[in-house]
Structure formats: structure tokens, C-alpha cells
Motif scaffolding. Structure first.
Motif, PDB file in Angstrom:
ATOM      1  N   ALA A 473       0.822  -1.215   0.000  1.00 25.23           N
ATOM      2  CA  ALA A 473       0.000   0.000   0.000  1.00 25.23           C
ATOM      3  C   ALA A 473       0.858   1.267   0.000  1.00 25.23           C
ATOM      4  CB  ALA A 473      -0.922   0.001   1.216  1.00 25.23           C
ATOM      5  N   GLY A 474       2.180   1.091  -0.066  1.00 25.70           N
ATOM      6  CA  GLY A 474       3.070   2.246  -0.134  1.00 25.70           C
ATOM      7  C   GLY A 474       3.594   2.712   1.209  1.00 25.70           C
ATOM      8  N   LEU A 475       3.350   1.951   2.283  1.00 22.71           N
ATOM      9  CA  LEU A 475       3.835   2.327   3.615  1.00 22.71           C
ATOM     10  C   LEU A 475       5.056   1.467   3.946  1.00 22.71           C
ATOM     11  CD1 LEU A 475       0.416   2.500   5.502  1.00 22.71           C
ATOM     12  CD2 LEU A 475       1.752   4.416   4.591  1.00 22.71           C
ATOM     13  N   ASN A 476       6.223   2.045   3.840  1.00 22.18           N
ATOM     14  CA  ASN A 476       7.462   1.288   4.065  1.00 22.18           C
ATOM     15  C   ASN A 476       7.787   1.260   5.559  1.00 22.18           C
ATOM     16  OD1 ASN A 476       7.845   0.788   1.314  1.00 22.18           O
ATOM     17  ND2 ASN A 476       8.786   2.793   1.043  1.00 22.18           N
ATOM     18  N   LEU A 477       7.032   0.452   6.286  1.00 19.93           N
ATOM     19  CA  LEU A 477       7.173   0.378   7.737  1.00 19.93           C
ATOM     20  C   LEU A 477       8.072  -0.787   8.134  1.00 19.93           C
ATOM     21  CD1 LEU A 477       3.432   0.945   8.684  1.00 19.93           C
ATOM     22  CD2 LEU A 477       5.260   2.633   8.683  1.00 19.93           C
ATOM     23  N   LEU A 639      -1.998   6.600   8.730  1.00 18.42           N
ATOM     24  CA  LEU A 639      -2.411   7.553   7.700  1.00 18.42           C
ATOM     25  C   LEU A 639      -2.690   8.927   8.305  1.00 18.42           C
ATOM     26  CD1 LEU A 639      -4.740   5.271   5.544  1.00 18.42           C
ATOM     27  CD2 LEU A 639      -2.404   6.000   5.033  1.00 18.42           C
ATOM     28  N   ALA A 640      -3.357   8.933   9.446  1.00 16.55           N
ATOM     29  CA  ALA A 640      -3.679  10.215  10.084  1.00 16.55           C
ATOM     30  C   ALA A 640      -2.419  10.915  10.589  1.00 16.55           C
ATOM     31  CB  ALA A 640      -4.648   9.985  11.242  1.00 16.55           C
ATOM     32  N   THR A 641      -1.489  10.136  11.115  1.00 17.24           N
ATOM     33  CA  THR A 641      -0.269  10.717  11.688  1.00 17.24           C
ATOM     34  C   THR A 641       0.704  11.179  10.619  1.00 17.24           C
ATOM     35  OG1 THR A 641      -0.486   9.280  13.621  1.00 17.24           O
ATOM     36  CG2 THR A 641       1.670  10.306  13.253  1.00 17.24           C
ATOM     37  N   ASN A 642       0.902  10.363   9.602  1.00 23.53           N
ATOM     38  CA  ASN A 642       1.933  10.651   8.593  1.00 23.53           C
ATOM     39  C   ASN A 642       1.474  11.639   7.529  1.00 23.53           C
ATOM     40  OD1 ASN A 642       3.354   8.808  10.030  1.00 23.53           O
ATOM     41  ND2 ASN A 642       3.795   7.438   8.331  1.00 23.53           N
ATOM     42  N   VAL A 644      -1.223  13.972   7.944  1.00 15.27           N
ATOM     43  CA  VAL A 644      -1.603  15.254   8.558  1.00 15.27           C
ATOM     44  C   VAL A 644      -0.690  15.449   9.760  1.00 15.27           C
ATOM     45  CG1 VAL A 644      -3.454  16.616   9.562  1.00 15.27           C
ATOM     46  CG2 VAL A 644      -3.981  14.873   7.861  1.00 15.27           C
ATOM     47  N   SER A 645       0.488  16.000   9.511  1.00 17.58           N
ATOM     48  CA  SER A 645       1.498  16.096  10.555  1.00 17.58           C
ATOM     49  C   SER A 645       1.280  17.339  11.411  1.00 17.58           C
ATOM     50  CB  SER A 645       2.896  16.139   9.940  1.00 17.58           C
ATOM     51  OG  SER A 645       3.859  16.278  10.949  1.00 17.58           O
ATOM     52  N   THR A 646       1.072  17.106  12.706  1.00 15.84           N
ATOM     53  CA  THR A 646       0.980  18.227  13.652  1.00 15.84           C
ATOM     54  C   THR A 646       2.167  18.198  14.596  1.00 15.84           C
ATOM     55  OG1 THR A 646      -0.342  16.847  15.134  1.00 15.84           O
ATOM     56  CG2 THR A 646      -1.526  18.239  13.567  1.00 15.84           C
ATOM     57  N   TRP A 647       3.212  17.516  14.141  1.00 15.27           N
ATOM     58  CA  TRP A 647       4.391  17.308  14.989  1.00 15.27           C
ATOM     59  C   TRP A 647       5.177  18.603  15.165  1.00 15.27           C
ATOM     60  CZ3 TRP A 647       6.056  13.452  17.980  1.00 15.27           C
ATOM     61  CH2 TRP A 647       7.379  13.394  18.328  1.00 15.27           C
TER      62      TRP A 647
END
Length: 651
Positions: A473-477, A639-642, A644-647
Motif C-alpha cells: 500500500a506504499g507504507l514502508n514500515l 495515515l492520520a499521523t503521517n 496530517v502532521s501536527t508534529w
């Protein structure tokens, strides 16, 4: 008079000879100047030599050398010779100012003859602004360096084309010498910086060595009593079990708990309680045989290892420890009496490993408290939990056959970017009869019943398959999976891991196997070959729960690790406990010096997160970030963290 008069031909010949002598003189001066400059590497001396020789060559009143700064926004008069140079040398001007700016912009020499080549507007601008000035550019192999500027010839003659030719030849020769001097200057500065860095690094390494020694002591010994602590006792019991097994001997473990110490400690105060514990430890140490080991497990609990012993020896040792407490303890002029309860277990009758022996010693110790006999030997029939554990083991076997486990994933965050970069796979088991059974209960049962191999294959297969879906899915975790000692003793583990990675097409570097510190140190003879095979296959290795076990730093350095995971017991309250912060900071520095990345688990508030960022921790994991999640909820979290970054970085 008529006889001495020269003919036009003779006059012309004389003029040619004079011009030739002038040319020879100029060439000699030019050669002398370039030789002198080229033989010098000191930048300041090179620049002063150029100024002196150029002034002689041009026969000028004043000679200045402007040099551009690195970003070409200003130029500074580096050196000069002749009249009024002290007032000018060292001054800086904007690059677009004056003759130097014109030479920089046009990359051409300037002298008064240039006025004829300018358009009318520029000619009007320059003819009144400059006097008798000549300047040629200094151009190196890579870039524009600056220029050589002559002001007012001696005798007030204007600079001519011959002066321009001479100065241009001189500048082309000395430009190379200037670049060499600049390179030498940069090299000298770099060398000094490197030497300074090496000295600083040496000091830091000395501090680290001292800190590491302190950390090793803290990791192995109790600060109050100077006895071995729980970590060292665990290791000593493991080593004693191996020796007993090899020599076909028995081994006794005593668990000593002081009776009613908590009440006494609350009454007297903790300082007085510490003094009392110190005196108790002193008496216990004096009771030991030379071959025995005693340690403080924590609080008012002590453990004793008695090698090559039987029931009779164990009973006598228990009586000796109880007898050592019969005399009163004198504290602040008052007499205090202490009693103890002792649980006894024997290897191999009551267990084959540290966990089972200590657990059964704990059961026996509580039985001794109930019977008020002072000591008790473990009896399985008195263990009220043994029957339920037996039933749970049977249900667990069926759960392995049915693969009735759920797998949750706890996010791991990059401390710098705040993005999810990995997940730790964690197993969950719900049984209709026993309800939610925590891993701390069913994992030991799996190990003791021999089911751990089947369970590990299920865990690896399901988590690798899930991680492969994320990659598709494109998430290189990165995926982290915990391994037990039993897994690492399995010679087929590397083949199993390689087969599953190939089957689900997951890149090898995307899998990290986590080994607890105590597991890594528990079997140093068998672990390295298996770990080496795993690393050769491309899998990453991590030390989990670092700081809770007895680890030799030299041994740790030799292991093929890529990651170190600091135990949450040091992380959770490091914002309130300065000692824990020092331990975490030192551990991060140590790991980075060994080339390891660092994960901090147990991040449960923003203050701890900020401190971990500030000290350079690489990855973060904990409840403040997220609890373990089912795969679908984990994906939503990523998805929410990566995306929409509020870091906000606090480093």
C-alpha cells in the motif's frame, strides 16, 4: 660636436637597447617576485609579499590587495604596501562599490585607458571618480579571488599599457600561489579543529567510560547493601543451573522475606529502615559459605544460591539465616528484633529455570509465613495456582492448533519527524473460559510446554504478511517481533524467517527481531551462530528492555545489533527522576557510539517525549503515542499521523 652627434639610426638603436634593458629588468623583477611568492604557504605572508613585489614592479606609491569573502558579498583589503596603507588594510566594502566592484562584475582589468571602451554614460560616471588607479583581477582555477590595485605612480606619471601588461602577467602567476596559501590556511584550520575535536572526543570518551562503569555497577549491584541485585542474581542462578546440569548436581534457592518490615519501616522512617536493611545484609553475608551467593531482589527480599546442595543442606542454611537474626538490632539506642520467612526450592525437582525456581520459592515462602515455621520447602500440592495453570496449558495447546490469537501493532515514531516508521507486533489471546489472558501469563506457559515454536511461527507468519500488505500500500514500515530464549536455541529459526520473508516478499531489512537483554546474556555460547545467520540473511537485531539485565558492554559490542531499546522503567518518570534521565542520556550516547539506533519505550507524557527528543533518541514508543492497535486501526493511525502532521520538534 658634429662628430659626436648620433645619427637617427643610432638613436633608434640606443632606444631599442634601453627598452630591452628595461624589459630584462622587468622580467627579472617579475621572476623574482613570482619565485618569492610561490615559495611561501603562510597566507598572510603570501599576501604581503605580493603587495611588496607588485609595488616595486609597478613603481607605484600605494599598492593594495582586495580579496572577496566566501559568499562574494564584500571584499576586504587583506594586504598593502606604500603610503597610507595602515588606514586601509583590514577595511571591508560591499562588492558593488568602487573599482573592485567593476572588476568583479566585468572580470577585466581597470586602468584609465578603459574609459575609451566605456559607453558615454559609464565614462561620465567614472572619469571624475577615479584618479591614477590600475587594478587587475586575481582569478584562480575555480573562482574570482580579488585583485591587485596600484594607486598613483611615483613621478605622477599615468599608468600605461606596459604597466597593465606587467601587472596582468604578475597576477596570473601569483593567483596559483594565493589559492595554495588559501588551501593551506583551510587545511591548517581544519587540522586545528580536528585536533580540538579529538581532544574533546577523548574527554567525552573518558566520561562515557566512567559513566559506563557506574551504569554497570548500578545494573549489577544494590546501591544500599552492595549485594548483587535482581539482575545479577538472575544471571548467577542461570549459570548455577548450567553448572549443576553439567556436573549432575542439585542446587538450592532460598527466598528470604523479612516479616513485618513494612510496618517497622513506616514507623521508624525510611532512613532508619535503610540502616536496618544494611545491617541485615551484613549479617546474612557473614552467614554464607564461600561458595554461596546472596543478593537483594528488592524491598526486604533476599535470594540465596547454594550450589551442590540437598534438602538437608538447604534446611541447615535456612536455620543459619534465621539464627543470624536472633540478636537484636540497635538503632538510635533502641533494640529491634526481626524475623524472616524463607521459601526453599531445589533444582531440578522444583523447576529447570530461573522463573520457575523463584516462583516456586515465592509460593514456599508464603507457606512459611502462614505456618510460622520460619522456612518451608516448595510442595506443588500447596500451590493453589498449579491446577488452574495446568488447565490453562491444555487450553493453550488447543489455541495453538486453532491459531486462536489476535495480533496487535504498537506504533514506533521517528523522534525527529513525528511520523510512524514501524510497529511492534504483540499477541493477544481471549479464551471463552479464562477470558483475556495476558502475554505475561501465556508466554511462559508456551515456553514451559514446548509450544513456543508453533506459536512463534504463527506470530511471524501473520505479522510478516500484514507488514507486506502495508508495503504494497506504499507504507514502508519496519516490523519488530519479540523472540524468546527458546526461539533463539532453535537452529531452524533463520530458515523459517527467510522462508516467510520470501513468501510474502517483504524486504529483509524491514524485519527486526527483538531480544531481551537477559535473553541475550543468558546463553552466550549458542546465540552468536544463530544471530549471525539471521544478520547474514538481512534481518535487523535489537536488544529489548535494555538496562534490566546483566549485560557486559564488551559482549554487547560484539553482538551483530542494529538497535537498542531502553526499558520503560527508566523512561516513564525520567521527567521527574534526574537519575533516570542521566541513565537514559548516557545509554543513548553509548548506543550511538556503538553505531546503534535507540528506541525509548514507555513514553507516557509529552514532557518525557520532549526530553527524549532533546537527548537525541531515534524512535519513540508508548501509550502517549498509541496503545497497541488491531491492524485496521493501526493503518488509520498511520495515515492520520503521517499525512496530517501536527508534529512540533522540541530538539
Amino acid at each position: 660636436m658634429t662628430a659626436n652627434r648620433q645619427s637617427p639610426q643610432e638613436q633608434e638603436l640606443a632606444q631599442l637597447r634601453q627598452a630591452l634593458r628595461q624589459r630584462e629588468t622587468e622580467i627579472a623583477l617579475l621572476k623574482e617576485a613570482t619565485d618569492a611568492v610561490s615559495s611561501q604557504l603562510d597566507f598572510d605572508k603570501v599576501m604581503q609579499l605580493i603587495a611588496d613585489r607588485a609595488r616595486t614592479l609597478l613603481n607605484t606609491k600605494t599598492l593594495l590587495i582586495p580579496v572577496l569573502n566566501e559568499d562574494c558579498t564584500d571584499y576586504t583589503y587583506i594586504a598593502g604596501a606604500g603610503e597610507d596603507v595602515d588606514e586601509v588594510v583590514g577595511e571591508s566594502l560591499p562588492i558593488n562599490f568602487g573599482v573592485c566592484g567593476w572588476v568583479w562584475k566585468n572580470k577585466r582589468p581597470w586602468w584609465r585607458g578603459m574609459l575609451d571602451e566605456l559607453d558615454e554614460t559609464e565614462r561620465e560616471q567614472w572619469k571624475d571618480e577615479i584618479g591614477n588607479i590600475i587594478m587587475v583581477p586575481l582569478i584562480g582555477k575555480k573562482h574570482f579571488l580579488g585583485g591587485v590595485t596600484g594607486i598613483n605612480k611615483i613621478g605622477d606619471e599615468p599608468f600605461n599599457e606596459r604597466d597593465l601588461e606587467l601587472l596582468s602577467m604578475f597576477a596570473s602567476q601569483v593567483s596559483i600561489a594565493i589559492e595554495n596559501a588559501l588551501s593551506f590556511k583551510e587545511l591548517t584550520v581544519a587540522k586545528k579543529e580536528a585536533e580540538s575535536y579529538q581532544k574533546e572526543l577523548g574527554k567525552l570518551n573518558e566520561i562515557l567510560v566512567a559513566t559506563n562503569k557506574d551504569l554497570e555497577y548500578l545494573a549489577l549491584y544494590d546501591d544500599l547493601t552492595s549485594l548483587p541485585n535482581r539482575n545479577l542474581i538472575k544471571d548467577r542462578i542461570r549459570q548455577s543451573i548450567k553448572q549443576a546440569e553439567a556436573e549432575e548436581q542439585k542446587l538450592t534457592i532460598l527466598l528470604i522475606d523479612l516479616d513485618n518490615f513494612k510496618e517497622l519501616n513506616d514507623t521508624l522512617g525510611h532512613d532508619a529502615g535503610d540502616v536496618l536493611l544494611y545491617e541485615v545484609a551484613k549479617r546474612f553475608r557473614e552467614t554464607l559459605r564461600p561458595s554461596d551467593t546472596i543478593g537483594r531482589l528488592g524491598g526486604d527480599e533476599f535470594a540465596v544460591i547454594i550450589p551442590d546442595s540437598d534438602i538437608r543442606t538447604a534446611k541447615q542454611a535456612a536455620k543459619d539465616f534465621l539464627q543470624s537474626l536472633e540478636n537484636p538490632f540497635i538503632l538510635q539506642g533502641n533494640h529491634y528484633f526481626l524475623d524472616a520467612s524463607i521459601g526453599i526450592t531445589l533444582y531440578p525437582e522444583h523447576g529447570a529455570d530461573f522463573s520457575s525456581l523463584l516462583k516456586h520459592a515465592d509460593v514456599a515462602m508464603y507457606q512459611a509465613k502462614q505456618d510460622t515455621n520460619g522456612f518451608s520447602i516448595y510442595n506443588p500440592e500447596q500451590d493453589e495456582h498449579s491446577q488452574s495453570r495446568l488447565a490453562l496449558s491444555g487450553t493453550l495447546r488447543q489455541a495453538c492448533q486453532d491459531e486462536a490469537f489476535e495480533f496487535y501493532y504498537q506504533p514506533k515514531l521517528d523522534a525527529r519527524t513525528g511520523k510512524v516508521v514501524g510497529a511492534e507486533a504483540l499477541a493477544r489471546w481471549f479464551d471463552p473460559e479464562f477470558g483475556n489472558v495476558p502475554p505475561v501469563v501465556f508466554i511462559p506457559l508456551l515456553e514451559n510446554s514446548g509450544l513456543i515454536k508453533s506459536f512463534t511461527e504463527i506470530l511471524l507468519r501473520e505479522s510478516i504478511k500484514q507488514c507486506s500488505l502495508w508495503h504494497q500500500a506504499g507504507l514502508n514500515l519496519n516490523l519488530s517481533v519479540n523472540m524468546s530464549m527458546h526461539n533463539l536455541r532453535d537452529p531452524n529459526l533463520p530458515q523459517l524467517v527467510a522462508r516467510l520473508l520470501n513468501q510474502y516478499r517483504l524486504p529483509r531489512r524491514s524485519l527486526t527481531l527483538e531480544i531481551t537483554e537477559t535473553v541475550a546474556m543468558g546463553d552466550p555460547q549458542h546465540l552468536p551462530p544463530i544471530l549471525a545467520q539471521l544478520v547474514l540473511s538481512g534481518v535487523e537485531l535489537s536488544i529489548d528492555d535494555f538496562g534490566t539485565g546483566y549485560s557486559s558492554l564488551s559482549y554487547l559490542k560484539k553482538m551483530p545489533l542494529s538497535e537498542l531499546k531502553i526499558d520503560k522503567s527508566f523512561v516513564i518518570d525520567m521527567d521527574k527522576d534526574p537519575d533516570n534521565e542521566v541513565i537514559v542520556r548516557s545509554t543513548v550516547e553509548l548506543a550511538h557510539n556503538l553505531g546503534l539506533s535507540v528506541v525509548a519505550e514507555g513514553v507516557e507524557n509529552k514532557e518525557v517525549m520532549q526530553k527524549l527528543q532533546q537527548i537525541g533518541t531515534d524512535m519513540l514508543q508508548g501509550f502517549d503515542i498509541s496503545r497497541p492497535l488491531p491492524a485496521d486501526e493501526f493503518l488509520k493511525f498511520v495515515l492520520a499521523t503521517n499525512q496530517v502532521s501536527t508534529w512540533v520538534s522540541h530538539s
